[in-house]
Design an enzyme around this catalytic site. Structure first.
Site, PDB file in Angstrom:
ATOM      1  N   TRP A   1       0.769  -1.236   0.000  1.00  0.00           N
ATOM      2  CA  TRP A   1       0.000   0.000   0.000  1.00  0.00           C
ATOM      3  C   TRP A   1       0.803   1.291   0.000  1.00  0.00           C
ATOM      4  O   TRP A   1       0.213   2.384  -0.038  1.00  0.00           O
ATOM      5  CB  TRP A   1      -0.990   0.004   1.164  1.00  0.00           C
ATOM      6  CG  TRP A   1      -0.452  -0.405   2.511  1.00  0.00           C
ATOM      7  CD1 TRP A   1      -0.277  -1.672   2.964  1.00  0.00           C
ATOM      8  CD2 TRP A   1      -0.074   0.458   3.585  1.00  0.00           C
ATOM      9  NE1 TRP A   1       0.201  -1.661   4.253  1.00  0.00           N
ATOM     10  CE2 TRP A   1       0.332  -0.362   4.667  1.00  0.00           C
ATOM     11  CE3 TRP A   1      -0.034   1.844   3.751  1.00  0.00           C
ATOM     12  CZ2 TRP A   1       0.766   0.151   5.892  1.00  0.00           C
ATOM     13  CZ3 TRP A   1       0.400   2.367   4.969  1.00  0.00           C
ATOM     14  CH2 TRP A   1       0.788   1.519   6.022  1.00  0.00           C
TER      15      TRP A   1
ATOM     16  N   ASP B   1       1.400  -7.921  13.035  1.00  0.00           N
ATOM     17  CA  ASP B   1       1.022  -6.785  12.189  1.00  0.00           C
ATOM     18  C   ASP B   1       2.238  -5.921  11.830  1.00  0.00           C
ATOM     19  O   ASP B   1       2.146  -4.704  11.760  1.00  0.00           O
ATOM     20  CB  ASP B   1      -0.051  -5.931  12.873  1.00  0.00           C
ATOM     21  CG  ASP B   1      -0.828  -5.070  11.886  1.00  0.00           C
ATOM     22  OD1 ASP B   1      -0.563  -5.163  10.679  1.00  0.00           O
ATOM     23  OD2 ASP B   1      -1.680  -4.281  12.333  1.00  0.00           O
TER      24      ASP B   1
ATOM     25  N   ARG C   1       9.279  -2.029  10.579  1.00  0.00           N
ATOM     26  CA  ARG C   1       8.301  -1.944  11.668  1.00  0.00           C
ATOM     27  C   ARG C   1       8.604  -2.935  12.789  1.00  0.00           C
ATOM     28  O   ARG C   1       8.179  -2.744  13.939  1.00  0.00           O
ATOM     29  CB  ARG C   1       6.913  -2.206  11.072  1.00  0.00           C
ATOM     30  CG  ARG C   1       5.745  -1.864  11.936  1.00  0.00           C
ATOM     31  CD  ARG C   1       4.507  -1.763  11.056  1.00  0.00           C
ATOM     32  NE  ARG C   1       3.280  -1.863  11.822  1.00  0.00           N
ATOM     33  CZ  ARG C   1       2.063  -1.664  11.314  1.00  0.00           C
ATOM     34  NH1 ARG C   1       1.935  -1.340  10.048  1.00  0.00           N
ATOM     35  NH2 ARG C   1       0.987  -1.793  12.058  1.00  0.00           N
TER      36      ARG C   1
END
Length: 545
Positions: free
Chosen positions: A249, A310, A337
């Site tokens: 994305w 996630d 992340r």
């Protein structure tokens, strides 16, 4: 390029008079612009023509009017209020003194000197969207000649006339699953425009798609979740591959010499239930190296195999050319992340190093010599498991930067943990597909830090801890004069000395910042701009009297 593009009106008129096919002429014109672009860098120095400024992802401006010595004199020049739904996360694009900007499904062309609206393309927000797409976030446009491209919240690719804002065409590129949406910015390479979707937490199948700049026809599509029988499909039994996540994305980066596109993928789906997707779950949480002409995968590197935290890997893969361990290397540097900043050889994806950048990291014991994590036994559980970093990640989509002056890599980090709760559930269209969720530890105080990392040594040159315990979503940018601009976590836009981290200037926007800065020049004057809340701010030095 400005002088070439400026002749488009004349050629358009000729095509009408002589009966030349406009589609063919436009395609020829696009190819001319793409071919000339590498040789016209000096002419577009004042512009910021794409999301990250250029295809390297460095967010480095060659402009030099604003310096560490005069940065303290910066003043707001204009503020533009969009009046669109949702917080602004876009980075403006500036070409020939015109700024193009998005808020939700709306596109604007502004006078980059004054903020005056030149045109506004309005499109209603979509109803029935879920999760990220329901926030109607849009991160900006891509431009080629007189054509402007943007994604919509429901995953349509629009082509607009950059001179008027009028729509040329509209292509729906993910309409077979209602859980798809789009929140990113397109990327233009050669004669194609590349787009992807959101929805990785909602049971969609991730992909990257390339469309013809002129016609909008699909050129290729690369699925990030393999179909049955393909390499990696063992992780996706039955029809699980249709709901495996891995959405791409955020825009990627590109090496022209290697003719290789680098694009990150998001988390696996369902997020917290790994039992239904055994194995590594390719190609989620990965960096993909792609042939941009065909869409074929050259190599991949998976940061977090079989992740259940996630930990998207859509953070910008920054291209750095420098000496590494005694010899010149073409590197990729990515602050991930999952809490590690990685250095890879971008010619072949070879793992070179991974350095932990947060103090609290409990999901892994470290990274082995092949770049794979050594896991702890912490996983989401029915009763809840405290895991660090938390669901927001140790960093996130907001942009990093690499300075050609200091040879340091800069990014914002977050110290935070989450309690991960597992409750298996099946996929349903129109609903999220997390297999339950996360919550904050009520005793925890989050902490954000601006970091300066040396990819050559694996050491941090300095750390600048932020004062607020709120969670900011702003990125960074560097300039040729040794400045670093960034958005802090308490509503301030700030400039620091890139070599030392010393604060030089700050401005209170009065709103949270969910965007990354950029710089441009018009009429010999340098500006720095950033979105904050529902407003777009532009700053410059005071004019000489």
């Amino acid at each position: 390029m400005a002088s070439i593009a400026g002749r488009w009106e004349r050629y358009s008129l000729l095509s009408t008079v002589k009966g030349i096919d406009r589609v063919k002429l436009t395609r020829i014109w696009v190819l001319i612009i793409c071919a000339c672009a590498p040789y016209l860098s000096a002419q577009i120095k004042d512009d910021w023509p794409s999301y990250n400024g250029d295809h390297t992802g460095r967010r480095y401006s060659g402009l030099s009017q604003i310096t560490p010595q005069n940065a303290g004199q910066l003043q707001a020049q204009w503020v533009f209020h969009t009046r669109t739904p949702g917080v602004l996360e876009a980075t403006p694009v500036v070409v020939d003194g015109i700024m193009y900007f998005t808020g939700s499904n709306d596109a604007f062309a502004l006078n980059a000197q004054t903020g005056e609206v030149l045109w506004h393309h309005s499109r209603p927000i979509s109803k029935g969207l879920i999760d990220d797409a329901s926030g109607h976030i849009n991160r900006g446009v891509a431009i080629s000649g007189n054509r402007l491209y943007m994604e919509t919240d429901n995953a349509h690719l629009l082509c607009l006339d950059a001179r008027s804002g009028n729509q040329i065409w509209d292509v729906a590129y993910a309409d077979w699953n209602k859980n798809y949406g789009a929140t990113g910015a397109p990327l233009i390479l050669k004669d194609k425009v590349l787009v992807a979707t959101s929805g990785g937490d909602d049971g969609v199948r991730g992909f990257l798609a390339a469309f013809d700049l002129v016609t909008g026809k699909l050129a290729w599509r690369l699925w990030t979740i393999p179909a049955p029988g393909e390499f990696g499909s063992s992780s996706w039994p039955g029809d699980a591959y249709l709901h495996g996540g891995g959405t791409a994305w955020m825009p990627g980066t590109y090496d022209q010499e290697l003719n290789t596109l680098y694009w990150g993928t998001g988390n696996a789906s369902p997020d917290y239930d790994g039992a239904v997707r055994p194995g590594d779950d390719l190609y989620t949480a990965s960096l993909l190296a792609i042939d941009p002409d065909t869409g074929k995968l050259k190599w991949y590197f998976q940061f977090t195999p079989h992740e259940v935290y996630d930990y998207d890997a859509v953070e910008t893969p920054v291209l750095v050319d420098t000496e590494y361990q005694g010899k010149p290397r073409k590197l990729i540097v990515e602050a991930n992340r999952n809490g590690y900043v990685y250095v890879l050889d971008r010619t072949d994806g070879k793992f070179l190093s991974a350095t932990q950048f947060v103090k609290q990291l409990t999901w892994a014991k470290g990274i082995d010599s092949n770049g794979r994590p050594v896991y702890t036994d912490l996983r989401p559980s029915p009763e809840g498991t405290l895991i660090c970093p938390g669901v927001e990640g140790a960093t996130n989509w907001y942009s990093p930067s690499y300075s050609e002056v200091t040879h340091l890599f800069y990014f914002m980090s977050l110290e935070s943990c989450s309690i991960y709760v597992l409750k298996p559930a099946g996929f349903e269209e129109g609903k999220e597909y997390y297999s339950t969720g996360t919550k904050r530890d009520p005793k925890e105080r989050s902490e954000q830090t601006l970091l300066a990392f040396d990819p050559r040594t694996g050491k941090f040159a300095w750390r600048y801890q932020q004062a607020s315990d709120s969670h900011g979503w702003g990125g960074v940018m560097t300039t040729a004069t040794g400045l670093l601009f960034y958005a802090d976590n308490s509503g301030f836009f700030e400039a620091v000395d890139a070599a030392s981290g010393k604060s030089l200037w700050h401005f209170n926007t009065g709103q949270s910042l969910h965007a990354s800065p950029m710089s441009y020049a018009v009429g010999g004057k340098q500006y720095v701009a950033i979105a904050s809340g529902s407003d777009l701010f532009s700053f410059a030095l005071p004019s000489a009297r």
